[in-house]
Design a protein around this motif. Sequence first.
Motif, PDB file in Angstrom:
ATOM      1  N   ILE A   1       0.858  -1.191   0.000  1.00 48.70           N
ATOM      2  CA  ILE A   1       0.000   0.000   0.000  1.00 48.70           C
ATOM      3  C   ILE A   1       0.888   1.232   0.000  1.00 48.70           C
ATOM      4  CG2 ILE A   1      -1.809   1.268   1.216  1.00 48.70           C
ATOM      5  CD1 ILE A   1      -2.441  -1.313   2.765  1.00 48.70           C
ATOM      6  N   GLU A   2       0.699   2.063  -1.008  1.00 51.26           N
ATOM      7  CA  GLU A   2       1.329   3.379  -0.964  1.00 51.26           C
ATOM      8  C   GLU A   2       0.298   4.303  -0.337  1.00 51.26           C
ATOM      9  OE1 GLU A   2       3.612   4.464  -4.556  1.00 51.26           O
ATOM     10  OE2 GLU A   2       2.683   6.440  -4.261  1.00 51.26           O
ATOM     11  N   LEU A   3       0.566   4.724   0.891  1.00 47.20           N
ATOM     12  CA  LEU A   3      -0.457   5.413   1.675  1.00 47.20           C
ATOM     13  C   LEU A   3      -0.473   6.911   1.361  1.00 47.20           C
ATOM     14  CD1 LEU A   3      -2.612   4.424   3.587  1.00 47.20           C
ATOM     15  CD2 LEU A   3      -1.114   4.980   5.497  1.00 47.20           C
ATOM     16  N   ALA A   4      -0.883   7.188   0.118  1.00 45.63           N
ATOM     17  CA  ALA A   4      -1.007   8.570  -0.350  1.00 45.63           C
ATOM     18  C   ALA A   4      -2.414   9.076  -0.010  1.00 45.63           C
ATOM     19  CB  ALA A   4      -0.760   8.618  -1.850  1.00 45.63           C
ATOM     20  N   GLU A   5      -2.720  10.280  -0.431  1.00 45.31           N
ATOM     21  CA  GLU A   5      -4.055  10.856  -0.261  1.00 45.31           C
ATOM     22  C   GLU A   5      -5.115   9.848  -0.746  1.00 45.31           C
ATOM     23  OE1 GLU A   5      -5.351  13.907   0.620  1.00 45.31           O
ATOM     24  OE2 GLU A   5      -7.362  13.495  -0.158  1.00 45.31           O
ATOM     25  N   GLU A   6      -4.891   9.295  -1.926  1.00 40.57           N
ATOM     26  CA  GLU A   6      -5.706   8.171  -2.402  1.00 40.57           C
ATOM     27  C   GLU A   6      -4.793   6.944  -2.407  1.00 40.57           C
ATOM     28  OE1 GLU A   6      -8.851   6.203  -3.029  1.00 40.57           O
ATOM     29  OE2 GLU A   6      -9.054   8.383  -2.978  1.00 40.57           O
ATOM     30  N   PRO A   7      -5.002   6.002  -1.468  1.00 42.50           N
ATOM     31  CA  PRO A   7      -4.058   4.885  -1.335  1.00 42.50           C
ATOM     32  C   PRO A   7      -3.975   4.039  -2.608  1.00 42.50           C
ATOM     33  CG  PRO A   7      -5.498   5.031   0.562  1.00 42.50           C
ATOM     34  CD  PRO A   7      -6.055   5.978  -0.451  1.00 42.50           C
ATOM     35  N   LEU A   8      -2.759   3.632  -2.905  1.00 42.04           N
ATOM     36  CA  LEU A   8      -2.496   2.825  -4.090  1.00 42.04           C
ATOM     37  C   LEU A   8      -2.201   1.401  -3.621  1.00 42.04           C
ATOM     38  CD1 LEU A   8      -2.146   3.625  -7.116  1.00 42.04           C
ATOM     39  CD2 LEU A   8       0.313   3.653  -6.691  1.00 42.04           C
ATOM     40  N   MET A   9      -3.026   0.455  -4.065  1.00 42.92           N
ATOM     41  CA  MET A   9      -2.875  -0.944  -3.622  1.00 42.92           C
ATOM     42  C   MET A   9      -2.249  -1.774  -4.723  1.00 42.92           C
ATOM     43  SD  MET A   9      -4.510  -1.096  -0.657  1.00 42.92           S
ATOM     44  CE  MET A   9      -5.351   0.275   0.136  1.00 42.92           C
TER      45      MET A   9
END
Length: 297
Positions: free
Chosen positions: A244-252
């Motif tokens: 998980i890239e825990l950005a504003e909108e998480p990228l799975m």
Amino acid sequence: MAPRIALVSDIHLSRAKPYFHANWEILLQELAQEAPDLVLLAGDIALDAPHREDDLVFARAQLDRLPAPWRAVPGNHDVGNSIPDQRGEATVTEPHRAAWLRHFGQDYWAHDIGDWRIIGLDCLICGSGFAAEAEQAAFLEQAVTEAAGRQIALLYHKPFCAFDVLETEMSQSYWYPSVREMVLRLMRDGAVRLCLSGHLHESRDRLIAGIRHVWAPGVAFVQDIAGEWLPDRHGRRRVGYMMIELAEEPLMTLREPSRMLNIDIGNWLRKGIGHYGTLAGGAPYLGMMPEGWSAIP
Ligand SMILES: [Fe+2]
């Protein structure tokens, strides 16, 4: 840069019965390459701790081998399943929970990383009536109130629901409908954006009522990979983990390492969860314990 988190679930470790240990070793090698900032463990770290506390002891020691800081919540094979029992298996008790606390520390917690606050919950005590159930509910309320503008993700073992937060069917696969309100009210307020879980050994990433519910795959095994008898939950039955890239909108990103073994224990579970209890808990390990292993509790 947004933090990178490995979401890992259902590793089912046991010194006495290391049925699934190979996938754990492969996971460790994969995570050494990934170099995540944090590892989240969504429960079922032990194979069968309600019947053998040493599974918790062994699993806890194994987590020291992870190449990053980690946080964990318990699963039904760590502290026992939700009350009331529906399938004839070990349910959560205060002594089982106390064993978790001894070896892993608090079963609910908050962890701030990047612009997010991750709140870990013990979903097995929901509906138990233990003092800890109310304490956890109060903790959750406070942790959300004090998030100070951070986005909130929840981590717990069982998926919140199958397809719909208001569904009424009672199943040990999901949170019982009677205990969902603690989290539902936060969802109504828009306080929670992301929910992470394990338990079903299926991966899925789905928006339900505007909130993202991500199911981590199991590391240890799958069930009914051929789709012959388990209900279709629209999940993917392969072993692996999530990045998980825990950005504003998480990228799975779903990882299914080619070296991991897609061990299917559907034949255990098709006979009923009691069969899991026998093979994982009571019965001798394949009847052929290697020398020196027979003394292990
Ligand atoms: Fe589970």
